[in-house]
Scaffold this motif. Sequence first.
Motif, PDB file in Angstrom:
ATOM      1  N   ILE A 137       0.852  -1.193   0.000  1.00  0.00           N
ATOM      2  CA  ILE A 137       0.000   0.000   0.000  1.00  0.00           C
ATOM      3  C   ILE A 137       0.883   1.237   0.000  1.00  0.00           C
ATOM      4  O   ILE A 137       1.832   1.321   0.788  1.00  0.00           O
ATOM      5  CB  ILE A 137      -0.925   0.023   1.234  1.00  0.00           C
ATOM      6  N   VAL A 138       0.582   2.186  -0.871  1.00  0.00           N
ATOM      7  CA  VAL A 138       1.329   3.444  -0.923  1.00  0.00           C
ATOM      8  C   VAL A 138       0.329   4.600  -0.971  1.00  0.00           C
ATOM      9  O   VAL A 138      -0.580   4.609  -1.815  1.00  0.00           O
ATOM     10  CB  VAL A 138       2.260   3.518  -2.150  1.00  0.00           C
ATOM     11  N   VAL A 139       0.490   5.548  -0.057  1.00  0.00           N
ATOM     12  CA  VAL A 139      -0.372   6.729  -0.003  1.00  0.00           C
ATOM     13  C   VAL A 139       0.453   7.968  -0.337  1.00  0.00           C
ATOM     14  O   VAL A 139       1.517   8.186   0.254  1.00  0.00           O
ATOM     15  CB  VAL A 139      -0.994   6.896   1.404  1.00  0.00           C
ATOM     16  N   ASN A 144      -3.561  12.772  -3.849  1.00  0.00           N
ATOM     17  CA  ASN A 144      -4.850  12.361  -3.303  1.00  0.00           C
ATOM     18  C   ASN A 144      -5.165  10.901  -3.645  1.00  0.00           C
ATOM     19  O   ASN A 144      -6.299  10.541  -3.936  1.00  0.00           O
ATOM     20  CB  ASN A 144      -5.981  13.257  -3.828  1.00  0.00           C
ATOM     21  N   LEU A 145      -4.125  10.051  -3.585  1.00  0.00           N
ATOM     22  CA  LEU A 145      -4.300   8.667  -4.014  1.00  0.00           C
ATOM     23  C   LEU A 145      -3.763   7.669  -2.998  1.00  0.00           C
ATOM     24  O   LEU A 145      -2.771   7.925  -2.304  1.00  0.00           O
ATOM     25  CB  LEU A 145      -3.577   8.428  -5.347  1.00  0.00           C
ATOM     26  N   LEU A 146      -4.448   6.544  -2.919  1.00  0.00           N
ATOM     27  CA  LEU A 146      -3.963   5.357  -2.236  1.00  0.00           C
ATOM     28  C   LEU A 146      -3.889   4.252  -3.280  1.00  0.00           C
ATOM     29  O   LEU A 146      -4.872   3.935  -3.930  1.00  0.00           O
ATOM     30  CB  LEU A 146      -4.894   4.948  -1.091  1.00  0.00           C
ATOM     31  N   ARG A 147      -2.689   3.679  -3.442  1.00  0.00           N
ATOM     32  CA  ARG A 147      -2.481   2.595  -4.397  1.00  0.00           C
ATOM     33  C   ARG A 147      -2.182   1.310  -3.636  1.00  0.00           C
ATOM     34  O   ARG A 147      -1.485   1.344  -2.625  1.00  0.00           O
ATOM     35  CB  ARG A 147      -1.325   2.914  -5.341  1.00  0.00           C
ATOM     36  N   TRP A 148      -2.688   0.186  -4.152  1.00  0.00           N
ATOM     37  CA  TRP A 148      -2.343  -1.079  -3.511  1.00  0.00           C
ATOM     38  C   TRP A 148      -2.277  -2.200  -4.534  1.00  0.00           C
ATOM     39  O   TRP A 148      -2.902  -2.153  -5.591  1.00  0.00           O
ATOM     40  CB  TRP A 148      -3.319  -1.424  -2.395  1.00  0.00           C
ATOM     41  N   THR A 149      -1.485  -3.191  -4.173  1.00  0.00           N
ATOM     42  CA  THR A 149      -1.464  -4.450  -4.908  1.00  0.00           C
ATOM     43  C   THR A 149      -1.647  -5.569  -3.895  1.00  0.00           C
ATOM     44  O   THR A 149      -1.203  -5.466  -2.742  1.00  0.00           O
ATOM     45  CB  THR A 149      -0.140  -4.667  -5.664  1.00  0.00           C
ATOM     46  N   LEU A 150      -2.304  -6.619  -4.314  1.00  0.00           N
ATOM     47  CA  LEU A 150      -2.525  -7.795  -3.472  1.00  0.00           C
ATOM     48  C   LEU A 150      -2.130  -9.014  -4.282  1.00  0.00           C
ATOM     49  O   LEU A 150      -2.612  -9.210  -5.393  1.00  0.00           O
ATOM     50  CB  LEU A 150      -3.995  -7.880  -3.055  1.00  0.00           C
ATOM     51  N   THR A 163      -9.062   7.253  -4.615  1.00  0.00           N
ATOM     52  CA  THR A 163      -8.831   8.594  -4.094  1.00  0.00           C
ATOM     53  C   THR A 163      -9.136   8.646  -2.601  1.00  0.00           C
ATOM     54  O   THR A 163      -9.911   7.855  -2.073  1.00  0.00           O
ATOM     55  CB  THR A 163      -9.711   9.614  -4.831  1.00  0.00           C
ATOM     56  N   LEU A 164      -8.506   9.601  -1.935  1.00  0.00           N
ATOM     57  CA  LEU A 164      -8.680   9.749  -0.496  1.00  0.00           C
ATOM     58  C   LEU A 164      -9.870  10.658  -0.204  1.00  0.00           C
ATOM     59  O   LEU A 164      -9.745  11.711   0.435  1.00  0.00           O
ATOM     60  CB  LEU A 164      -7.394  10.313   0.126  1.00  0.00           C
ATOM     61  N   ALA A 166     -14.612  10.526  -0.204  1.00  0.00           N
ATOM     62  CA  ALA A 166     -15.780   9.653  -0.060  1.00  0.00           C
ATOM     63  C   ALA A 166     -15.992   8.782  -1.291  1.00  0.00           C
ATOM     64  O   ALA A 166     -16.364   7.612  -1.186  1.00  0.00           O
ATOM     65  CB  ALA A 166     -17.028  10.495   0.217  1.00  0.00           C
ATOM     66  N   ALA A 167     -15.749   9.341  -2.467  1.00  0.00           N
ATOM     67  CA  ALA A 167     -15.917   8.563  -3.690  1.00  0.00           C
ATOM     68  C   ALA A 167     -14.939   7.392  -3.721  1.00  0.00           C
ATOM     69  O   ALA A 167     -15.275   6.288  -4.168  1.00  0.00           O
ATOM     70  CB  ALA A 167     -15.711   9.455  -4.914  1.00  0.00           C
ATOM     71  N   GLY A 168     -13.720   7.627  -3.254  1.00  0.00           N
ATOM     72  CA  GLY A 168     -12.730   6.562  -3.210  1.00  0.00           C
ATOM     73  C   GLY A 168     -13.124   5.454  -2.259  1.00  0.00           C
ATOM     74  O   GLY A 168     -12.952   4.267  -2.553  1.00  0.00           O
ATOM     75  N   LEU A 169     -13.665   5.831  -1.104  1.00  0.00           N
ATOM     76  CA  LEU A 169     -14.104   4.825  -0.142  1.00  0.00           C
ATOM     77  C   LEU A 169     -15.247   3.989  -0.714  1.00  0.00           C
ATOM     78  O   LEU A 169     -15.257   2.759  -0.592  1.00  0.00           O
ATOM     79  CB  LEU A 169     -14.547   5.487   1.160  1.00  0.00           C
ATOM     80  N   ASP A 170     -16.228   4.639  -1.333  1.00  0.00           N
ATOM     81  CA  ASP A 170     -17.350   3.905  -1.928  1.00  0.00           C
ATOM     82  C   ASP A 170     -16.848   2.914  -2.975  1.00  0.00           C
ATOM     83  O   ASP A 170     -17.323   1.778  -3.064  1.00  0.00           O
ATOM     84  CB  ASP A 170     -18.350   4.875  -2.559  1.00  0.00           C
ATOM     85  N   SER A 171     -15.872   3.347  -3.772  1.00  0.00           N
ATOM     86  CA  SER A 171     -15.304   2.468  -4.790  1.00  0.00           C
ATOM     87  C   SER A 171     -14.632   1.260  -4.155  1.00  0.00           C
ATOM     88  O   SER A 171     -14.810   0.119  -4.605  1.00  0.00           O
ATOM     89  CB  SER A 171     -14.295   3.240  -5.639  1.00  0.00           C
ATOM     90  N   ALA A 172     -13.858   1.493  -3.078  1.00  0.00           N
ATOM     91  CA  ALA A 172     -13.170   0.390  -2.409  1.00  0.00           C
ATOM     92  C   ALA A 172     -14.158  -0.568  -1.771  1.00  0.00           C
ATOM     93  O   ALA A 172     -13.987  -1.791  -1.829  1.00  0.00           O
ATOM     94  CB  ALA A 172     -12.209   0.944  -1.348  1.00  0.00           C
ATOM     95  N   LEU A 173     -15.200  -0.032  -1.166  1.00  0.00           N
ATOM     96  CA  LEU A 173     -16.206  -0.890  -0.525  1.00  0.00           C
ATOM     97  C   LEU A 173     -16.904  -1.778  -1.547  1.00  0.00           C
ATOM     98  O   LEU A 173     -17.124  -2.968  -1.308  1.00  0.00           O
ATOM     99  CB  LEU A 173     -17.231  -0.034   0.214  1.00  0.00           C
ATOM    100  N   ARG A 174     -17.251  -1.212  -2.707  1.00  0.00           N
ATOM    101  CA  ARG A 174     -17.953  -1.995  -3.734  1.00  0.00           C
ATOM    102  C   ARG A 174     -17.077  -3.133  -4.260  1.00  0.00           C
ATOM    103  O   ARG A 174     -17.563  -4.217  -4.580  1.00  0.00           O
ATOM    104  CB  ARG A 174     -18.385  -1.092  -4.886  1.00  0.00           C
ATOM    105  N   GLU A 175     -15.764  -2.884  -4.324  1.00  0.00           N
ATOM    106  CA  GLU A 175     -14.863  -3.890  -4.880  1.00  0.00           C
ATOM    107  C   GLU A 175     -14.441  -4.943  -3.867  1.00  0.00           C
ATOM    108  O   GLU A 175     -14.186  -6.095  -4.235  1.00  0.00           O
ATOM    109  CB  GLU A 175     -13.613  -3.202  -5.436  1.00  0.00           C
ATOM    110  N   LEU A 176     -14.372  -4.561  -2.577  1.00  0.00           N
ATOM    111  CA  LEU A 176     -13.735  -5.438  -1.599  1.00  0.00           C
ATOM    112  C   LEU A 176     -14.672  -6.035  -0.561  1.00  0.00           C
ATOM    113  O   LEU A 176     -14.312  -7.020   0.093  1.00  0.00           O
ATOM    114  CB  LEU A 176     -12.615  -4.670  -0.868  1.00  0.00           C
ATOM    115  N   VAL A 177     -15.852  -5.467  -0.389  1.00  0.00           N
ATOM    116  CA  VAL A 177     -16.749  -5.911   0.673  1.00  0.00           C
ATOM    117  C   VAL A 177     -17.904  -6.707   0.088  1.00  0.00           C
ATOM    118  O   VAL A 177     -18.445  -6.363  -0.973  1.00  0.00           O
ATOM    119  CB  VAL A 177     -17.275  -4.701   1.477  1.00  0.00           C
ATOM    120  N   ASP A 178     -18.297  -7.756   0.771  1.00  0.00           N
ATOM    121  CA  ASP A 178     -19.423  -8.599   0.362  1.00  0.00           C
ATOM    122  C   ASP A 178     -20.672  -7.728   0.193  1.00  0.00           C
ATOM    123  O   ASP A 178     -21.014  -6.939   1.071  1.00  0.00           O
ATOM    124  CB  ASP A 178     -19.670  -9.658   1.438  1.00  0.00           C
TER     125      ASP A 178
END
Length: 254
Positions: A137-139, A144-150, A163-164, A166-178
């Motif tokens: 993870i790199v911030v 205004n970015l958080l990058r990650w590889t898994l 992005t850091l 609300a839009a970035g959080l919504d995007s991460a939640l949609r991709e990573l959370v059930d």
Amino acid sequence: MLYRTAAALIVVFWLIMAGLLVRQHVGEGDAALREVPVGHVVKLLLMHEQASDLNIYSEKRHLGHLRILPRLPTAERGRRIEFSGNLLTNFPGVERQRMAWDGVWEMEKSLATQRFALDLTLRDSIRKNATAYCTQIVVTPADNLLRWTLQSGDRLLERRQITLDAAGLDSALRELVDPSVLQMVQGQTRAMSPPVIKAHQSTMLIHGERIDTYLVTIEQNGQTLLEADVSQLGQILRAKTLIGYTLMPDDLGP
């Protein structure tokens, strides 16, 4: 299970970065009694370059270790705090996992975050030759970015940037959370207020002697997420977390 844990940690890390390191200005403080600017404590850590070697306990059970090493600027690099450690997770109803990390927090002269990088490895702590999941993870607040590889071994599972905001959080939640729990998680995160960092003059009893310290707290929605006692030389002497972990050096352990 490990994959879902790694994904959840990315979301948690987003919350920490967006709400704590990026939007909080550590140099600020108010005129409350005995309160000092948090930036003063951070400068103490950097000035003395004293390593903090802390054991991690849960109800007196030793579960891991954390090392924090502040670094002053040189010709090759700027201000930075390096950290590394490991932890055996011990949550009720969750299979135990071994977590290891290595990272760096790079700062500008004003102590604003310039770059935050974290390498995190998760491995089943019980099964031999268990698959390990590695997250990088790199911030970079300027972008205004958080990058990650898994990845798992040599196999890349995810490569994303968000992005850091609300839009970035919504995007991460949609991709990573059930999806079944997405609405609940989104509601909870939107109700959360930004974390507040404070530092106060304090004292701590060590081997029968009371010494002056700074008590640094991180609070959110009326709850104390973390509190840490920092010595006048910038060493962390003790820390307590909301989830039940206590961190102390060898000579102060339970």
